[in-house]
Design a protein around this motif. Sequence first.
Motif, PDB file in Angstrom:
ATOM      1  N   ASP A  38      49.420  46.145  44.927  1.00 53.28           N
ATOM      2  CA  ASP A  38      48.475  46.315  43.786  1.00 53.28           C
ATOM      3  C   ASP A  38      48.948  47.606  43.174  1.00 53.28           C
ATOM      4  O   ASP A  38      48.829  48.392  43.113  1.00 53.28           O
ATOM      5  CB  ASP A  38      46.953  46.670  44.711  1.00 53.28           C
ATOM      6  N   PRO A  39      49.866  47.276  42.266  1.00 52.07           N
ATOM      7  CA  PRO A  39      50.645  48.277  41.254  1.00 52.07           C
ATOM      8  C   PRO A  39      49.693  49.135  40.446  1.00 52.07           C
ATOM      9  O   PRO A  39      48.611  48.387  40.037  1.00 52.07           O
ATOM     10  CB  PRO A  39      51.445  47.330  40.357  1.00 52.07           C
ATOM     11  N   PRO A  40      49.769  50.229  40.053  1.00 51.47           N
ATOM     12  CA  PRO A  40      49.228  50.887  39.202  1.00 51.47           C
ATOM     13  C   PRO A  40      48.909  50.301  37.641  1.00 51.47           C
ATOM     14  O   PRO A  40      50.223  49.758  37.277  1.00 51.47           O
ATOM     15  CB  PRO A  40      49.764  52.285  39.175  1.00 51.47           C
ATOM     16  N   TYR A  41      48.001  50.165  37.174  1.00 46.09           N
ATOM     17  CA  TYR A  41      48.041  49.878  35.767  1.00 46.09           C
ATOM     18  C   TYR A  41      47.178  50.743  34.712  1.00 46.09           C
ATOM     19  O   TYR A  41      46.146  50.313  34.350  1.00 46.09           O
ATOM     20  CB  TYR A  41      47.480  48.375  35.634  1.00 46.09           C
ATOM     21  N   VAL A  72      50.914  39.530  43.906  1.00 43.57           N
ATOM     22  CA  VAL A  72      50.705  40.891  43.332  1.00 43.57           C
ATOM     23  C   VAL A  72      49.057  40.945  42.544  1.00 43.57           C
ATOM     24  O   VAL A  72      48.813  39.861  42.156  1.00 43.57           O
ATOM     25  CB  VAL A  72      51.629  41.031  42.154  1.00 43.57           C
ATOM     26  N   VAL A  73      48.773  42.159  42.493  1.00 44.25           N
ATOM     27  CA  VAL A  73      47.328  42.235  42.028  1.00 44.25           C
ATOM     28  C   VAL A  73      47.373  43.164  40.987  1.00 44.25           C
ATOM     29  O   VAL A  73      47.996  44.256  41.095  1.00 44.25           O
ATOM     30  CB  VAL A  73      46.307  43.121  43.240  1.00 44.25           C
ATOM     31  N   SER A  74      46.876  42.740  39.758  1.00 45.92           N
ATOM     32  CA  SER A  74      47.015  43.624  38.743  1.00 45.92           C
ATOM     33  C   SER A  74      45.874  43.443  37.456  1.00 45.92           C
ATOM     34  O   SER A  74      45.384  42.236  37.609  1.00 45.92           O
ATOM     35  CB  SER A  74      48.480  43.155  38.116  1.00 45.92           C
ATOM     36  N   GLU A  75      45.662  44.319  36.833  1.00 43.73           N
ATOM     37  CA  GLU A  75      44.781  44.069  35.745  1.00 43.73           C
ATOM     38  C   GLU A  75      45.575  43.345  34.346  1.00 43.73           C
ATOM     39  O   GLU A  75      44.770  42.841  33.577  1.00 43.73           O
ATOM     40  CB  GLU A  75      44.055  45.139  34.837  1.00 43.73           C
ATOM     41  N   ILE A  76      46.462  43.484  34.539  1.00 45.72           N
ATOM     42  CA  ILE A  76      47.416  42.801  33.182  1.00 45.72           C
ATOM     43  C   ILE A  76      48.139  41.440  33.827  1.00 45.72           C
ATOM     44  O   ILE A  76      48.450  41.466  35.047  1.00 45.72           O
ATOM     45  CB  ILE A  76      48.637  43.828  32.906  1.00 45.72           C
ATOM     46  N   HIS A 112      55.723  49.580  31.332  1.00 38.02           N
ATOM     47  CA  HIS A 112      56.290  48.590  31.078  1.00 38.02           C
ATOM     48  C   HIS A 112      57.575  48.763  32.036  1.00 38.02           C
ATOM     49  O   HIS A 112      58.204  47.914  32.582  1.00 38.02           O
ATOM     50  CB  HIS A 112      57.148  48.391  29.507  1.00 38.02           C
ATOM     51  N   HIS A 113      58.332  49.950  31.828  1.00 35.79           N
ATOM     52  CA  HIS A 113      59.695  50.221  32.546  1.00 35.79           C
ATOM     53  C   HIS A 113      59.339  50.303  34.259  1.00 35.79           C
ATOM     54  O   HIS A 113      60.280  49.814  34.773  1.00 35.79           O
ATOM     55  CB  HIS A 113      60.099  51.758  31.951  1.00 35.79           C
ATOM     56  N   LEU A 114      58.071  50.729  34.538  1.00 30.50           N
ATOM     57  CA  LEU A 114      57.912  50.806  35.806  1.00 30.50           C
ATOM     58  C   LEU A 114      57.982  49.144  36.567  1.00 30.50           C
ATOM     59  O   LEU A 114      58.404  48.972  37.548  1.00 30.50           O
ATOM     60  CB  LEU A 114      56.587  51.490  36.196  1.00 30.50           C
ATOM     61  N   TYR A 115      56.990  48.486  35.841  1.00 30.13           N
ATOM     62  CA  TYR A 115      56.720  47.049  36.186  1.00 30.13           C
ATOM     63  C   TYR A 115      58.147  46.150  36.264  1.00 30.13           C
ATOM     64  O   TYR A 115      58.493  45.412  37.024  1.00 30.13           O
ATOM     65  CB  TYR A 115      55.980  46.274  35.242  1.00 30.13           C
ATOM     66  N   ASP A 116      58.947  46.493  35.182  1.00 28.06           N
ATOM     67  CA  ASP A 116      60.341  45.777  35.020  1.00 28.06           C
ATOM     68  C   ASP A 116      61.208  46.176  36.176  1.00 28.06           C
ATOM     69  O   ASP A 116      61.642  45.374  36.853  1.00 28.06           O
ATOM     70  CB  ASP A 116      61.070  46.161  33.617  1.00 28.06           C
ATOM     71  N   GLY A 117      61.374  47.355  36.489  1.00 28.50           N
ATOM     72  CA  GLY A 117      62.196  47.853  37.403  1.00 28.50           C
ATOM     73  C   GLY A 117      61.703  47.314  38.892  1.00 28.50           C
ATOM     74  O   GLY A 117      62.502  47.060  39.833  1.00 28.50           O
ATOM     75  N   ALA A 118      60.241  47.439  39.039  1.00 23.49           N
ATOM     76  CA  ALA A 118      59.560  47.079  40.340  1.00 23.49           C
ATOM     77  C   ALA A 118      59.709  45.757  40.847  1.00 23.49           C
ATOM     78  O   ALA A 118      60.127  45.440  41.748  1.00 23.49           O
ATOM     79  CB  ALA A 118      58.312  47.733  40.426  1.00 23.49           C
TER      80      ALA A 118
END
Length: 345
Positions: A269-272, A306-310, A284-290
């Motif tokens: 559940d990544p931070p958004y 993956v759970v996300s608001e975006i 964007h950089h965080l998601y791309d790398g992760a």
Amino acid sequence: MLYALELSGEHDVLPVMEAYACMKIAGLEFKEYEVLDQCLVVDINGIRDEIESRLLHVAQRLAMSHHIIRVAGMCDTSANTILQMAENIDYSKHIDPGETFVVRARKIKHYCDFEREFIEGHVGGTIFRKRFRANLKTPDVKFRLIIGEKCIFGPVVASVDRSAYEKRLPHKKPFFYPGVLMPRVARALVNISGVKEGEILFDPFCGTAGILVEGAIIGAKVIGIEVRPMITSGAQMNLQAFGGHHDVIIGDACMVPLNDECVDAIVTDPPYGRSAAIKAESLHHLYDGAFREMYRLLKSEKLAVVVSEIDVSVFAIDAGFKIVCEYSQRVHRSLTRRITLLQKR
């Protein structure tokens, strides 16, 4: 042989996905028979005792179901039809000599126009007249009527202990931090990932370890990464409280100190934008790398949830993942979660 899973109704799709995943993990050979409102009927191949032994293990993992029922009868939801169905059943296939029974019903929404107590009493009377003894408090066999789009009737072969999830609510754990997944949602996502007992479950944004706790309870070896030292300590506290094989690392989800293809499943559940402690150039950089790290770490053909608001599909595809499916879950008026199931090609 037909079995019905009485679903919780917490989501239109997730309870069905979770049920399928848990039956596959249990090694059951099945096919979908019918999907109804808050009820899934499946046709399972095999010997009854072996099937139901495995269904007990399925119930131990499930979060978004109530009961698993051996289907003795199905019909439409008129009272007369239900009573006729009950009359025609051979109960010797479901109650052994000397055993007692009770009948309980659940009405789903407004598919029928009679009271639950009415149908319980009349169906119970039908079984009683066939010379079986009732016991309302401690019966040997619990018959259940699920009355929705259709009526599904049969003995309960396994039940889900949903109260256990209430005991693990975030504010009841040793360390609490707001904005985390509820235990039933976390468990359902862990189940959908397909992770088995003894396999490695990884969460690159583990926070207070809500997902990892659920993974550890079902016997997975869990590994998490969290960038904030205080939250990492809290995650360790929560995992220690519930036991299991676990390891939480202070680190960056874009640079994970683990070998290639070493994990069997990923649920995260990544931070958004909800956390001010994101140590990255941008979201964007965080998601791309992760996502690139998740792809590197996951074994071939395995799943990530993956759970996300975006919308994360662009990041997932760029990293190399195949998108299996995407769903949304409305949490409240201002929050809708996207749940994306990915597979490493």
